[in-house]
Design a protein around this motif. Structure first.
Motif, PDB file in Angstrom:
ATOM      1  N   GLN A 264      64.385  55.545  41.518  1.00  0.00           N
ATOM      2  CA  GLN A 264      63.606  55.592  42.765  1.00  0.00           C
ATOM      3  C   GLN A 264      62.438  54.602  42.690  1.00  0.00           C
ATOM      4  OE1 GLN A 264      61.929  59.483  43.577  1.00  0.00           O
ATOM      5  NE2 GLN A 264      61.440  58.944  45.707  1.00  0.00           N
TER       6      GLN A 264
ATOM      7  N   LEU B  40      59.701  42.834  50.791  1.00  0.00           N
ATOM      8  CA  LEU B  40      58.796  42.788  51.952  1.00  0.00           C
ATOM      9  C   LEU B  40      57.680  41.760  51.770  1.00  0.00           C
ATOM     10  CD1 LEU B  40      58.355  46.596  52.768  1.00  0.00           C
ATOM     11  CD2 LEU B  40      59.403  44.898  54.251  1.00  0.00           C
ATOM     12  N   GLY B  41      57.657  41.096  50.615  1.00  0.00           N
ATOM     13  CA  GLY B  41      56.661  40.050  50.418  1.00  0.00           C
ATOM     14  C   GLY B  41      55.531  40.422  49.478  1.00  0.00           C
ATOM     15  N   TYR B  42      55.599  41.591  48.882  1.00  0.00           N
ATOM     16  CA  TYR B  42      54.548  41.996  47.946  1.00  0.00           C
ATOM     17  C   TYR B  42      54.989  41.647  46.536  1.00  0.00           C
ATOM     18  CZ  TYR B  42      53.104  44.449  52.126  1.00  0.00           C
ATOM     19  OH  TYR B  42      52.741  44.729  53.420  1.00  0.00           O
ATOM     20  N   GLN B  43      54.961  40.354  46.258  1.00  0.00           N
ATOM     21  CA  GLN B  43      55.435  39.847  44.966  1.00  0.00           C
ATOM     22  C   GLN B  43      54.569  40.322  43.811  1.00  0.00           C
ATOM     23  OE1 GLN B  43      58.269  38.291  44.773  1.00  0.00           O
ATOM     24  NE2 GLN B  43      58.566  38.054  46.968  1.00  0.00           N
ATOM     25  N   GLU B  44      53.358  40.762  44.124  1.00  0.00           N
ATOM     26  CA  GLU B  44      52.434  41.139  43.048  1.00  0.00           C
ATOM     27  C   GLU B  44      52.785  42.470  42.396  1.00  0.00           C
ATOM     28  OE1 GLU B  44      51.805  41.121  46.328  1.00  0.00           O
ATOM     29  OE2 GLU B  44      49.948  42.202  46.829  1.00  0.00           O
ATOM     30  N   VAL B  45      53.724  43.205  42.990  1.00  0.00           N
ATOM     31  CA  VAL B  45      54.066  44.524  42.443  1.00  0.00           C
ATOM     32  C   VAL B  45      55.086  44.345  41.323  1.00  0.00           C
ATOM     33  CG1 VAL B  45      54.992  46.807  42.937  1.00  0.00           C
ATOM     34  CG2 VAL B  45      53.618  45.631  44.656  1.00  0.00           C
ATOM     35  N   GLU B  46      54.645  44.600  40.101  1.00  0.00           N
ATOM     36  CA  GLU B  46      55.500  44.331  38.939  1.00  0.00           C
ATOM     37  C   GLU B  46      56.269  45.560  38.486  1.00  0.00           C
ATOM     38  OE1 GLU B  46      54.312  41.600  36.115  1.00  0.00           O
ATOM     39  OE2 GLU B  46      54.151  40.320  37.886  1.00  0.00           O
ATOM     40  N   ASP B  47      55.778  46.730  38.822  1.00  0.00           N
ATOM     41  CA  ASP B  47      56.468  47.938  38.391  1.00  0.00           C
ATOM     42  C   ASP B  47      56.049  49.085  39.289  1.00  0.00           C
ATOM     43  OD1 ASP B  47      58.208  49.388  36.721  1.00  0.00           O
ATOM     44  OD2 ASP B  47      56.511  50.196  35.577  1.00  0.00           O
ATOM     45  N   ALA B  48      56.955  50.026  39.475  1.00  0.00           N
ATOM     46  CA  ALA B  48      56.628  51.232  40.233  1.00  0.00           C
ATOM     47  C   ALA B  48      57.319  52.411  39.553  1.00  0.00           C
ATOM     48  CB  ALA B  48      57.091  51.102  41.685  1.00  0.00           C
ATOM     49  N   ARG B  49      56.572  53.474  39.368  1.00  0.00           N
ATOM     50  CA  ARG B  49      57.139  54.709  38.823  1.00  0.00           C
ATOM     51  C   ARG B  49      56.745  55.839  39.767  1.00  0.00           C
ATOM     52  NH1 ARG B  49      60.393  54.697  34.269  1.00  0.00           N
ATOM     53  NH2 ARG B  49      59.504  56.605  33.424  1.00  0.00           N
ATOM     54  N   VAL B  50      57.670  56.755  39.983  1.00  0.00           N
ATOM     55  CA  VAL B  50      57.427  57.832  40.925  1.00  0.00           C
ATOM     56  C   VAL B  50      57.250  59.138  40.164  1.00  0.00           C
ATOM     57  CG1 VAL B  50      58.362  59.089  42.904  1.00  0.00           C
ATOM     58  CG2 VAL B  50      58.790  56.649  42.659  1.00  0.00           C
TER      59      VAL B  50
ATOM     60  N   GLU C 144      53.004  55.202  40.940  1.00  0.00           N
ATOM     61  CA  GLU C 144      52.143  54.348  40.112  1.00  0.00           C
ATOM     62  C   GLU C 144      52.663  52.923  40.183  1.00  0.00           C
ATOM     63  OE1 GLU C 144      50.820  57.610  36.707  1.00  0.00           O
ATOM     64  OE2 GLU C 144      52.340  56.102  36.243  1.00  0.00           O
ATOM     65  N   LEU C 145      51.822  52.045  40.690  1.00  0.00           N
ATOM     66  CA  LEU C 145      52.202  50.640  40.818  1.00  0.00           C
ATOM     67  C   LEU C 145      51.427  49.810  39.815  1.00  0.00           C
ATOM     68  CD1 LEU C 145      51.915  50.335  44.717  1.00  0.00           C
ATOM     69  CD2 LEU C 145      54.018  50.668  43.412  1.00  0.00           C
ATOM     70  N   GLN C 146      52.101  48.869  39.188  1.00  0.00           N
ATOM     71  CA  GLN C 146      51.420  47.853  38.392  1.00  0.00           C
ATOM     72  C   GLN C 146      51.355  46.610  39.260  1.00  0.00           C
ATOM     73  OE1 GLN C 146      50.199  48.447  35.350  1.00  0.00           O
ATOM     74  NE2 GLN C 146      51.108  50.488  35.147  1.00  0.00           N
TER      75      GLN C 146
ATOM     76  N   PHE D 210      53.547  61.027  43.900  1.00  0.00           N
ATOM     77  CA  PHE D 210      52.658  59.906  43.660  1.00  0.00           C
ATOM     78  C   PHE D 210      53.467  58.749  43.098  1.00  0.00           C
ATOM     79  CE2 PHE D 210      52.128  60.282  39.050  1.00  0.00           C
ATOM     80  CZ  PHE D 210      52.375  61.637  38.817  1.00  0.00           C
TER      81      PHE D 210
ATOM     82  N   ARG E 249      46.188  45.126  51.031  1.00  0.00           N
ATOM     83  CA  ARG E 249      47.630  44.991  50.814  1.00  0.00           C
ATOM     84  C   ARG E 249      48.243  46.329  50.407  1.00  0.00           C
ATOM     85  NH1 ARG E 249      49.833  39.835  50.785  1.00  0.00           N
ATOM     86  NH2 ARG E 249      51.464  40.298  49.271  1.00  0.00           N
TER      87      ARG E 249
ATOM     88  N   SER F 141      62.002  46.960  46.979  1.00  0.00           N
ATOM     89  CA  SER F 141      61.750  46.927  48.429  1.00  0.00           C
ATOM     90  C   SER F 141      60.418  46.273  48.727  1.00  0.00           C
ATOM     91  CB  SER F 141      61.738  48.340  49.002  1.00  0.00           C
ATOM     92  OG  SER F 141      62.968  48.969  48.788  1.00  0.00           O
ATOM     93  N   LEU F 142      59.397  46.615  47.930  1.00  0.00           N
ATOM     94  CA  LEU F 142      58.085  45.994  48.146  1.00  0.00           C
ATOM     95  C   LEU F 142      58.161  44.496  47.926  1.00  0.00           C
ATOM     96  CD1 LEU F 142      55.700  48.625  46.495  1.00  0.00           C
ATOM     97  CD2 LEU F 142      55.799  48.014  48.909  1.00  0.00           C
TER      98      LEU F 142
ATOM     99  N   ILE G  41      61.747  51.232  44.967  1.00  0.00           N
ATOM    100  CA  ILE G  41      60.480  50.983  45.656  1.00  0.00           C
ATOM    101  C   ILE G  41      59.937  49.612  45.285  1.00  0.00           C
ATOM    102  CG2 ILE G  41      58.044  51.672  45.661  1.00  0.00           C
ATOM    103  CD1 ILE G  41      59.021  54.590  45.621  1.00  0.00           C
TER     104      ILE G  41
END
Lengths: 81, 81
Positions: free
Chosen positions: B18, B29-39, A44-46, A42, A56, B25-26, B22
């Motif tokens: 990781q 790809l133009g998804y500027q709204e993604v501020e953080d990702a944890r896997v 988790e995105l902020q 999984f 999106r 990469s997001l 992600i």
């Protein structure tokens, strides 16, 4: 800011060697009751709030996060049904 | 037979390269709204019902499924609160 959790699993027919290894390891440690194990991940995105957030996220899954050939995904948007 | 889902995440202070990859990469790809990702990962176990099932699952997590130095875990037992 919204928290989005994307759950990615292998499709049912797809072999899962990591899950198999976990199941066999658990059995050899004495946990005979474990009949099957499947592994997923999984993410988790902020995400900053904005228009079309669900569309999106779906696009992100299809383009980058999941491999639609062998994986299924679903996601939860915190606070949104 | 019970379905048990174990969710494993990195502890908050632990670097997640990781997830960082992600997120970058997001963004590219133009998804500027993604501020953080944890896997994280999850493991779905099919377990035969028996006594002390919760204690045994906790033991499995501590002994094999999670690395308690850098990871947290929690699990859901289907149909049990």
């Amino acid at each position: 800011m919204k928290k989005v959790t994307v759950y990615i699993t292998l499709k049912p027919g797809v072999l899962d060697p990591q899950g198999k290894a976990i199941q066999e390891s658990l059995q050899s440690l004495g946990y005979q009751e474990v009949e099957d194990a499947r592994v997923g991940k999984f993410i988790e995105l902020q995400v900053e709030e904005g228009p079309n957030i669900e569309e999106r996220i779906t696009e992100m899954c299809d383009r980058l996060l999941a491999n639609p050939v062998i994986e299924n995904y679903q996601f939860d948007l915190e606070g949104v049904k």
